[in-house]
Design a protein around this motif. Structure first.
Motif, PDB file in Angstrom:
ATOM      1  N   GLN A   1       0.840  -1.194   0.000  1.00  0.00           N
ATOM      2  CA  GLN A   1       0.000   0.000   0.000  1.00  0.00           C
ATOM      3  C   GLN A   1       0.877   1.246   0.000  1.00  0.00           C
ATOM      4  OE1 GLN A   1      -3.730  -0.407   1.015  1.00  0.00           O
ATOM      5  NE2 GLN A   1      -3.497  -1.540   2.895  1.00  0.00           N
ATOM      6  N   ALA A   2       0.348   2.310  -0.518  1.00  0.00           N
ATOM      7  CA  ALA A   2       1.089   3.571  -0.478  1.00  0.00           C
ATOM      8  C   ALA A   2       0.268   4.596   0.287  1.00  0.00           C
ATOM      9  CB  ALA A   2       1.345   4.066  -1.889  1.00  0.00           C
ATOM     10  N   ARG A   3       0.947   5.374   1.088  1.00  0.00           N
ATOM     11  CA  ARG A   3       0.248   6.460   1.767  1.00  0.00           C
ATOM     12  C   ARG A   3       0.464   7.720   0.943  1.00  0.00           C
ATOM     13  NH1 ARG A   3      -2.584   7.697   5.997  1.00  0.00           N
ATOM     14  NH2 ARG A   3      -2.261   9.654   7.098  1.00  0.00           N
ATOM     15  N   LEU A   4      -0.642   8.236   0.426  1.00  0.00           N
ATOM     16  CA  LEU A   4      -0.546   9.368  -0.494  1.00  0.00           C
ATOM     17  C   LEU A   4      -0.986  10.659   0.179  1.00  0.00           C
ATOM     18  CD1 LEU A   4      -2.412   7.702  -3.465  1.00  0.00           C
ATOM     19  CD2 LEU A   4       0.039   8.030  -3.258  1.00  0.00           C
ATOM     20  N   HIS A   5      -0.267  11.718  -0.131  1.00  0.00           N
ATOM     21  CA  HIS A   5      -0.726  13.041   0.271  1.00  0.00           C
ATOM     22  C   HIS A   5      -0.978  13.841  -0.999  1.00  0.00           C
ATOM     23  CE1 HIS A   5       0.744  13.615   4.664  1.00  0.00           C
ATOM     24  NE2 HIS A   5       0.044  12.519   4.506  1.00  0.00           N
ATOM     25  N   ILE A   6      -2.195  14.278  -1.153  1.00  0.00           N
ATOM     26  CA  ILE A   6      -2.500  15.138  -2.299  1.00  0.00           C
ATOM     27  C   ILE A   6      -2.878  16.499  -1.734  1.00  0.00           C
ATOM     28  CG2 ILE A   6      -3.852  15.391  -4.406  1.00  0.00           C
ATOM     29  CD1 ILE A   6      -4.574  12.460  -4.204  1.00  0.00           C
ATOM     30  N   THR A   7      -2.152  17.532  -2.124  1.00  0.00           N
ATOM     31  CA  THR A   7      -2.500  18.856  -1.622  1.00  0.00           C
ATOM     32  C   THR A   7      -2.851  19.787  -2.773  1.00  0.00           C
ATOM     33  OG1 THR A   7      -0.157  19.385  -1.570  1.00  0.00           O
ATOM     34  CG2 THR A   7      -1.153  18.790   0.508  1.00  0.00           C
ATOM     35  N   VAL A   8      -3.794  20.642  -2.514  1.00  0.00           N
ATOM     36  CA  VAL A   8      -4.187  21.663  -3.486  1.00  0.00           C
ATOM     37  C   VAL A   8      -3.900  23.011  -2.837  1.00  0.00           C
ATOM     38  CG1 VAL A   8      -6.062  22.635  -4.845  1.00  0.00           C
ATOM     39  CG2 VAL A   8      -5.979  20.177  -4.430  1.00  0.00           C
ATOM     40  N   GLU A   9      -2.930  23.689  -3.417  1.00  0.00           N
ATOM     41  CA  GLU A   9      -2.405  24.892  -2.789  1.00  0.00           C
ATOM     42  C   GLU A   9      -2.810  26.097  -3.638  1.00  0.00           C
ATOM     43  OE1 GLU A   9       1.880  24.269  -2.037  1.00  0.00           O
ATOM     44  OE2 GLU A   9       2.099  26.140  -3.138  1.00  0.00           O
ATOM     45  N   ASP A  10      -3.309  27.137  -3.004  1.00  0.00           N
ATOM     46  CA  ASP A  10      -3.657  28.322  -3.801  1.00  0.00           C
ATOM     47  C   ASP A  10      -3.084  29.584  -3.161  1.00  0.00           C
ATOM     48  OD1 ASP A  10      -5.585  29.732  -2.032  1.00  0.00           O
ATOM     49  OD2 ASP A  10      -6.871  28.000  -2.352  1.00  0.00           O
ATOM     50  N   THR A  11      -3.083  30.662  -3.936  1.00  0.00           N
ATOM     51  CA  THR A  11      -2.598  31.951  -3.432  1.00  0.00           C
ATOM     52  C   THR A  11      -3.771  32.922  -3.352  1.00  0.00           C
ATOM     53  OG1 THR A  11      -2.048  32.560  -5.702  1.00  0.00           O
ATOM     54  CG2 THR A  11      -0.268  31.658  -4.375  1.00  0.00           C
ATOM     55  N   GLY A  12      -4.905  32.396  -2.860  1.00  0.00           N
ATOM     56  CA  GLY A  12      -6.141  33.175  -2.846  1.00  0.00           C
ATOM     57  C   GLY A  12      -6.392  33.923  -1.549  1.00  0.00           C
ATOM     58  N   ILE A  13      -7.683  34.094  -1.242  1.00  0.00           N
ATOM     59  CA  ILE A  13      -8.054  34.967  -0.124  1.00  0.00           C
ATOM     60  C   ILE A  13      -7.765  34.357   1.239  1.00  0.00           C
ATOM     61  CG2 ILE A  13      -9.858  36.157  -1.448  1.00  0.00           C
ATOM     62  CD1 ILE A  13     -11.931  34.493   0.044  1.00  0.00           C
ATOM     63  N   GLY A  14      -7.609  33.042   1.317  1.00  0.00           N
ATOM     64  CA  GLY A  14      -7.334  32.408   2.596  1.00  0.00           C
ATOM     65  C   GLY A  14      -8.551  32.373   3.504  1.00  0.00           C
ATOM     66  N   ILE A  15      -8.374  31.780   4.684  1.00  0.00           N
ATOM     67  CA  ILE A  15      -9.493  31.607   5.613  1.00  0.00           C
ATOM     68  C   ILE A  15      -9.007  32.019   7.008  1.00  0.00           C
ATOM     69  CG2 ILE A  15     -11.139  29.944   6.571  1.00  0.00           C
ATOM     70  CD1 ILE A  15     -10.323  28.143   4.103  1.00  0.00           C
ATOM     71  N   ALA A  16      -9.834  32.783   7.703  1.00  0.00           N
ATOM     72  CA  ALA A  16      -9.467  33.236   9.055  1.00  0.00           C
ATOM     73  C   ALA A  16      -9.381  32.036  10.003  1.00  0.00           C
ATOM     74  CB  ALA A  16     -10.510  34.222   9.558  1.00  0.00           C
ATOM     75  N   PRO A  17      -8.448  32.091  10.986  1.00  0.00           N
ATOM     76  CA  PRO A  17      -8.223  30.940  11.869  1.00  0.00           C
ATOM     77  C   PRO A  17      -9.496  30.448  12.557  1.00  0.00           C
ATOM     78  CG  PRO A  17      -6.630  32.689  12.306  1.00  0.00           C
ATOM     79  CD  PRO A  17      -7.567  33.213  11.282  1.00  0.00           C
ATOM     80  N   ASP A  18     -10.365  31.379  12.976  1.00  0.00           N
ATOM     81  CA  ASP A  18     -11.558  30.934  13.704  1.00  0.00           C
ATOM     82  C   ASP A  18     -12.619  30.325  12.790  1.00  0.00           C
ATOM     83  OD1 ASP A  18     -11.701  33.529  12.622  1.00  0.00           O
ATOM     84  OD2 ASP A  18     -13.538  33.938  13.754  1.00  0.00           O
ATOM     85  N   LYS A  19     -12.408  30.417  11.479  1.00  0.00           N
ATOM     86  CA  LYS A  19     -13.402  29.853  10.554  1.00  0.00           C
ATOM     87  C   LYS A  19     -12.947  28.495  10.015  1.00  0.00           C
ATOM     88  CE  LYS A  19     -15.812  33.660  10.649  1.00  0.00           C
ATOM     89  NZ  LYS A  19     -15.430  34.834   9.878  1.00  0.00           N
ATOM     90  N   VAL A  20     -11.666  28.212  10.200  1.00  0.00           N
ATOM     91  CA  VAL A  20     -11.092  27.069   9.508  1.00  0.00           C
ATOM     92  C   VAL A  20     -11.810  25.746   9.790  1.00  0.00           C
ATOM     93  CG1 VAL A  20      -9.071  25.574   9.494  1.00  0.00           C
ATOM     94  CG2 VAL A  20      -8.805  27.976   9.023  1.00  0.00           C
ATOM     95  N   GLN A  21     -12.101  25.454  11.041  1.00  0.00           N
ATOM     96  CA  GLN A  21     -12.726  24.152  11.345  1.00  0.00           C
ATOM     97  C   GLN A  21     -14.153  24.086  10.842  1.00  0.00           C
ATOM     98  OE1 GLN A  21     -11.546  21.293  11.772  1.00  0.00           O
ATOM     99  NE2 GLN A  21      -9.614  22.404  11.697  1.00  0.00           N
ATOM    100  N   HIS A  22     -14.781  25.216  10.897  1.00  0.00           N
ATOM    101  CA  HIS A  22     -16.167  25.406  10.566  1.00  0.00           C
ATOM    102  C   HIS A  22     -16.486  25.062   9.091  1.00  0.00           C
ATOM    103  CE1 HIS A  22     -19.700  28.101  10.698  1.00  0.00           C
ATOM    104  NE2 HIS A  22     -19.227  28.657   9.610  1.00  0.00           N
ATOM    105  N   ILE A  23     -15.522  25.250   8.189  1.00  0.00           N
ATOM    106  CA  ILE A  23     -15.837  25.103   6.755  1.00  0.00           C
ATOM    107  C   ILE A  23     -16.094  23.670   6.318  1.00  0.00           C
ATOM    108  CG2 ILE A  23     -14.652  27.201   6.017  1.00  0.00           C
ATOM    109  CD1 ILE A  23     -12.344  25.405   5.138  1.00  0.00           C
ATOM    110  N   PHE A  24     -15.693  22.695   7.150  1.00  0.00           N
ATOM    111  CA  PHE A  24     -15.966  21.315   6.753  1.00  0.00           C
ATOM    112  C   PHE A  24     -17.372  20.878   7.140  1.00  0.00           C
ATOM    113  CE2 PHE A  24     -11.286  21.217   6.802  1.00  0.00           C
ATOM    114  CZ  PHE A  24     -11.073  20.710   5.522  1.00  0.00           C
TER     115      PHE A  24
END
Ligand code: ADP
Length: 552
Positions: free
Chosen positions: A184-207
């Motif tokens: 098995q392989a452990r894969l990390h796929i990341t999608v990185e952007d240079t956009g508006i970002g998310i405030a720390p207190d909102k981060v958990q909330h978005i899921f």
């Protein structure tokens, strides 16, 4: 020697525990009922919506005034937008109700990522964003998993990244963690952007469900707020994790970790760089692309020199064995750089990486370039190009290739029939399932001929043809496009040929007619489509009763 006893009456506690247990049970039952209700509703809404969208589409094929056409088009587009939302709700409630099952199969992860990038490339370009891929050089590409669901998650993450970024880049990075002994392989796929970002207190909330970051800056973006919660649930169903790191105003990086069985281990032989290439000059204006290339070539054991322009490259030629250049650059492009090198008496091989490979192939300076590779660059293409320019491999590269055939057809049965009709041929066949895909595949696959269904959902065959012709305008030569239509109505033929298609076949399609078109389209560089040693008798048993394609 006496006894002391202490008694405690816990009746109330036992009762209240029982009350809580029942309440929890009821809440869970209610939640399940809600999910089941949503799933049923979504399904019930979908069916008539398909009627609405389908009929609006059919309506548009009848003789309408411009005004009527606008109305019908609006009905269709609104219906489609609604279907997307309903699909989200349906997925969401299916997962909640525990009814979503994964379909495990072998698939090519690198290809899946590149295809998504290709599909979104036009949108990225129109927004002025760079959409880039960095696939770990040492990672296999064939895994076992549910490609549809993995694609769904990536589409959501990439779509969000594009939506919330107005300048800079979106980078999809795939890396593999050390392999576990069980294949098995452990894969990390990341999608990185240079956009508006998310405030720390909102981060958990978005899921969470229906949660969007609420503020003035964000209000201009559309969406249901379901995408990330679906992605989270899908990833959990696959036994993986999803997370985000973000800095407000600078950008976000969404990541998923999945452990998937490796279907085909990497052929490390392919990673061996031919002797004779040691030091590579990279010419790439985009900083992120440049860094990715430097890293990729570095892990192959190559020494790299990186420049941001052709002019800078011409200053740094000492001991360079190979030049790897971007195609479109300001001032001097990659093809002109190759020409300038030859004029200056330099004969090292040049590989050009191009997002519009057709125009590179047509460039008069093509003869100064040893290989042209499609951007976004896939590892197999890059490695093949490296091998092909190595001195001893030069003659091999002349060997002819199989013809490439692209068929755009939205109906699954008809795709199957088409593939059966040509299965005995020595060709590379790819399908597109709608017009937009046909355009994307046309650029990535560079077919020698295109079979185009005319009525397809979204972008139809005529529109797709117009897009392809526009791409060809920018260079690349004329590729024959053959229309496939279900009904031959009077005047249809003129309309289709008028739309830029070259030929015209009506369904049910005849195998011989398809073969004839393919034969006629063969360029010199390709082998004939028929295999010489195969008699007709050997091909006959295709498993289909007739060989004619049904009209749909
Ligand atoms: P939708 O995009 O439909 O609103 P999602 O669940 O996909 O729903 O996303 C939820 C919210 O998370 C978005 O509305 C947005 O506020 C935030 N978000 C998601 N991705 C990004 C990103 N790449 N950059 C900034 N904000 C993001």
């Amino acid at each position: 020697g006496d006894m002391v006893s202490l008694a405690l009456d816990i009746t109330a506690e036992v009762r209240s525990k029982e009350v809580l247990r029942r309440a929890k049970h009821r809440a869970e039952a209610a939640s399940r009922a809600k999910s089941a209700f949503l799933a049923n509703m979504s399904h019930e809404i979908r069916t008539p919506m398909n009627g609405v969208v389908g009929m609006a589409e059919l309506l548009m094929e009848t003789g309408l005034t411009a005004e009527q056409r606008l109305y019908a088009d609006t009905i269709r587009n609104s219906g489609e937008a609604l279907l997307v939302i309903i699909n989200d709700v349906l997925d969401y409630s299916k997962i909640e109700a525990g009814k979503l099952v994964l379909h495990q199969e072998a698939f090519d992860l690198e290809r899946a990522v590149l295809e998504l990038v290709m599909l979104m490339q036009a949108n990225a370009r129109s927004k002025g964003l760079d959409l880039l891929v960095d696939y770990d050089m040492f990672l296999p590409s064939r895994f076992t998993g549910d490609p549809g669901r993995i694609r769904q998650v990536l589409t959501n993450l990439m779509g969000n990244a594009m939506k919330f970024t107005s300048e800079g880049h979106v980078l999809v990075r795939v890396v593999g963690m050390p392999f576990e002994a069980d294949g098995q392989a452990r894969l990390h796929i990341t999608v990185e952007d240079t956009g508006i970002g998310i405030a720390p207190d909102k981060v958990q909330h978005i899921f969470g469900e229906f949660n969007q970051v609420e503020d003035a800056q964000n209000r201009k973006f559309e969406g249901t707020g379901l995408g990330l919660s679906i992605s989270k649930k899908l990833v959990a169903l696959m036994g993986g994790d999803i997370w985000v790191e973000s800095t407000e105003g600078r950008g976000s990086s969404f990541g998923i970790a999945l452990t998937l069985p490796v279907e085909t281990p990497l052929d490390t032989e392919l990673l061996r760089v031919p002797p004779g290439i040691r030091r590579v000059l990279i010419v790439e204006p985009n900083e992120t692309s440049r860094a990715v290339l430097e890293k990729q070539l570095g892990v192959l054991g190559l020494e790299t020199v990186a420049c941001a322009s052709a002019a800078a490259a011409l200053e740094r030629l000492e001991e360079v064995d190979l030049v790897l250049s971007d195609h479109h650059m300001r001032e001097m492009d990659g093809m002109e750089l190759a020409e300038a090198l030859r004029e200056g008496g330099h004969d090292m091989p040049v590989i050009v990486l191009s997002a519009s490979i057709g125009s590179a192939e047509q460039d008069p300076a093509r003869r100064f370039v040893q290989a042209v590779v499609q951007k976004p660059v896939s590892r197999p293409d890059l490695l093949a190009a490296l091998r092909s320019v190595a001195p001893e491999a030069a003659e091999e590269a002349e060997a002819s290739r199989a013809m490439r055939v692209l068929a755009a057809e939205d109906n699954r049965t008809n795709r199957l029939v088409f593939s059966k009709m040509v299965q005995a041929l020595d060709i590379e066949l790819e399908f597109a399932e709608d017009g937009a895909q046909a355009v994307a595949r046309f650029q990535s696959f560079r077919p020698d001929i295109v079979f185009m269904d005319i009525s397809m959902p979204g972008m139809d065959g005529k529109e797709a043809t117009a897009h392809i012709r526009a791409i060809e305008e920018r260079g690349g030569g004329h590729v024959p496009i053959v229309a496939m239509t279900a009904h031959a109505m009077d005047g249809d033929e003129a309309g289709i040929i008028g739309a830029g298609l070259d030929h015209y076949l009506t369904k049910p399609l005849r195998k011989e007619a398809i073969l004839g078109q393919i034969r006629e389209a063969r360029p010199k560089a390709a082998r004939p489509p028929e295999m010489p040693d195969q008699s007709d008798g050997a091909r006959r048993n295709t498993g289909l009763a007739g060989e004619d394609m049904a009209a749909t």
